[in-house]
Design a protein around this motif. Sequence first.
Motif, PDB file in Angstrom:
ATOM      1  N   GLU A   1      82.142  50.799  26.575  1.00 60.22           N
ATOM      2  CA  GLU A   1      83.245  51.423  27.730  1.00 60.22           C
ATOM      3  C   GLU A   1      82.520  50.843  29.247  1.00 60.22           C
ATOM      4  O   GLU A   1      83.502  50.466  30.051  1.00 60.22           O
TER       5      GLU A   1
ATOM      6  N   ARG B   1      83.098  47.117  30.316  1.00 61.69           N
ATOM      7  CA  ARG B   1      84.334  46.611  30.067  1.00 61.69           C
ATOM      8  C   ARG B   1      84.837  46.135  31.151  1.00 61.69           C
ATOM      9  O   ARG B   1      86.209  45.195  31.302  1.00 61.69           O
ATOM     10  N   THR B   2      84.912  46.333  32.562  1.00 60.57           N
ATOM     11  CA  THR B   2      85.306  46.073  33.622  1.00 60.57           C
ATOM     12  C   THR B   2      84.198  45.511  34.444  1.00 60.57           C
ATOM     13  O   THR B   2      83.187  45.918  34.672  1.00 60.57           O
TER      14      THR B   2
ATOM     15  N   THR C   1      92.432  40.843  36.107  1.00 61.36           N
ATOM     16  CA  THR C   1      91.982  42.286  36.392  1.00 61.36           C
ATOM     17  C   THR C   1      90.727  42.647  36.299  1.00 61.36           C
ATOM     18  O   THR C   1      90.067  43.999  36.340  1.00 61.36           O
ATOM     19  N   ARG C   2      89.764  41.534  36.178  1.00 57.37           N
ATOM     20  CA  ARG C   2      88.375  41.698  35.799  1.00 57.37           C
ATOM     21  C   ARG C   2      88.072  42.761  34.489  1.00 57.37           C
ATOM     22  O   ARG C   2      87.120  43.241  34.595  1.00 57.37           O
ATOM     23  N   GLU C   3      88.973  42.642  33.389  1.00 55.11           N
ATOM     24  CA  GLU C   3      88.834  43.341  32.368  1.00 55.11           C
ATOM     25  C   GLU C   3      88.349  42.336  31.259  1.00 55.11           C
ATOM     26  O   GLU C   3      88.797  41.536  31.137  1.00 55.11           O
TER      27      GLU C   3
ATOM     28  N   ILE D   1      87.008  37.475  30.742  1.00 56.66           N
ATOM     29  CA  ILE D   1      87.627  38.398  31.578  1.00 56.66           C
ATOM     30  C   ILE D   1      89.010  38.013  32.056  1.00 56.66           C
ATOM     31  O   ILE D   1      89.256  36.706  32.187  1.00 56.66           O
ATOM     32  N   ASN D   2      89.888  38.984  32.282  1.00 60.25           N
ATOM     33  CA  ASN D   2      91.245  38.553  32.758  1.00 60.25           C
ATOM     34  C   ASN D   2      91.321  38.631  34.148  1.00 60.25           C
ATOM     35  O   ASN D   2      90.327  39.182  34.823  1.00 60.25           O
TER      36      ASN D   2
ATOM     37  N   ARG E   1      98.355  43.546  39.433  1.00 62.65           N
ATOM     38  CA  ARG E   1      97.757  44.392  38.675  1.00 62.65           C
ATOM     39  C   ARG E   1      98.709  45.603  38.066  1.00 62.65           C
ATOM     40  O   ARG E   1      98.275  45.996  37.019  1.00 62.65           O
TER      41      ARG E   1
ATOM     42  N   TRP F   1      75.707  44.329  36.249  1.00 65.22           N
ATOM     43  CA  TRP F   1      76.661  44.272  35.103  1.00 65.22           C
ATOM     44  C   TRP F   1      76.053  42.798  34.434  1.00 65.22           C
ATOM     45  O   TRP F   1      75.853  42.902  33.105  1.00 65.22           O
TER      46      TRP F   1
ATOM     47  N   VAL G   1      88.375  40.747  27.738  1.00 63.78           N
ATOM     48  CA  VAL G   1      89.071  40.863  26.730  1.00 63.78           C
ATOM     49  C   VAL G   1      88.509  40.114  25.458  1.00 63.78           C
ATOM     50  O   VAL G   1      89.091  40.069  24.494  1.00 63.78           O
TER      51      VAL G   1
END
Length: 150
Positions: free
Chosen positions: A132, A135-136, A109-111, A106-107, A26, A148, A113
């Motif tokens: 915002e 987004r994670t 790192t759990r963000e 998500i990538n 990460r 989520w 994309v």
Amino acid sequence: MYLEVATEVGDAARELAVDAATRAGRAGASYADLGGACGIARQAARKRWPEAVGTHWALYLLTGKSRPHGMITQVFRSSGKAIETGRTAVDEGALADDGAVGAVVINATREVVWACYFNDGTYAPEEITLPEDLRTVPVPGSPEHADWLH
């Protein structure tokens, strides 16, 4: 008794190594960096910690299977393939019973994309930017992950 203690210590050491590799990935470390840090080849590091470096993308498909909506997850080695699969699933499945009505990629790192939903006005997938606070993606199984998804 010694074997039992040694096994427990070994298990704890492996868990610490996974955590350290994930944190390093990460922070921008490559598999070559991870392998060098523990004296193994890059390929061995990739095999040992496949999710440590951002080499996988998860696709969440929101479906009409239940109320609230169901969720299907697939993992891909390519962000392009994950996005293409999500767009196709939403495009082809939105009008079908229990088909996909939204998608999020998500990538590692759990963000988030990429995200899209089926637009009833244009009858096509429409890419969107999530707020915002969404987004994670929290870790599956945690209360935050359930929030989520909702």
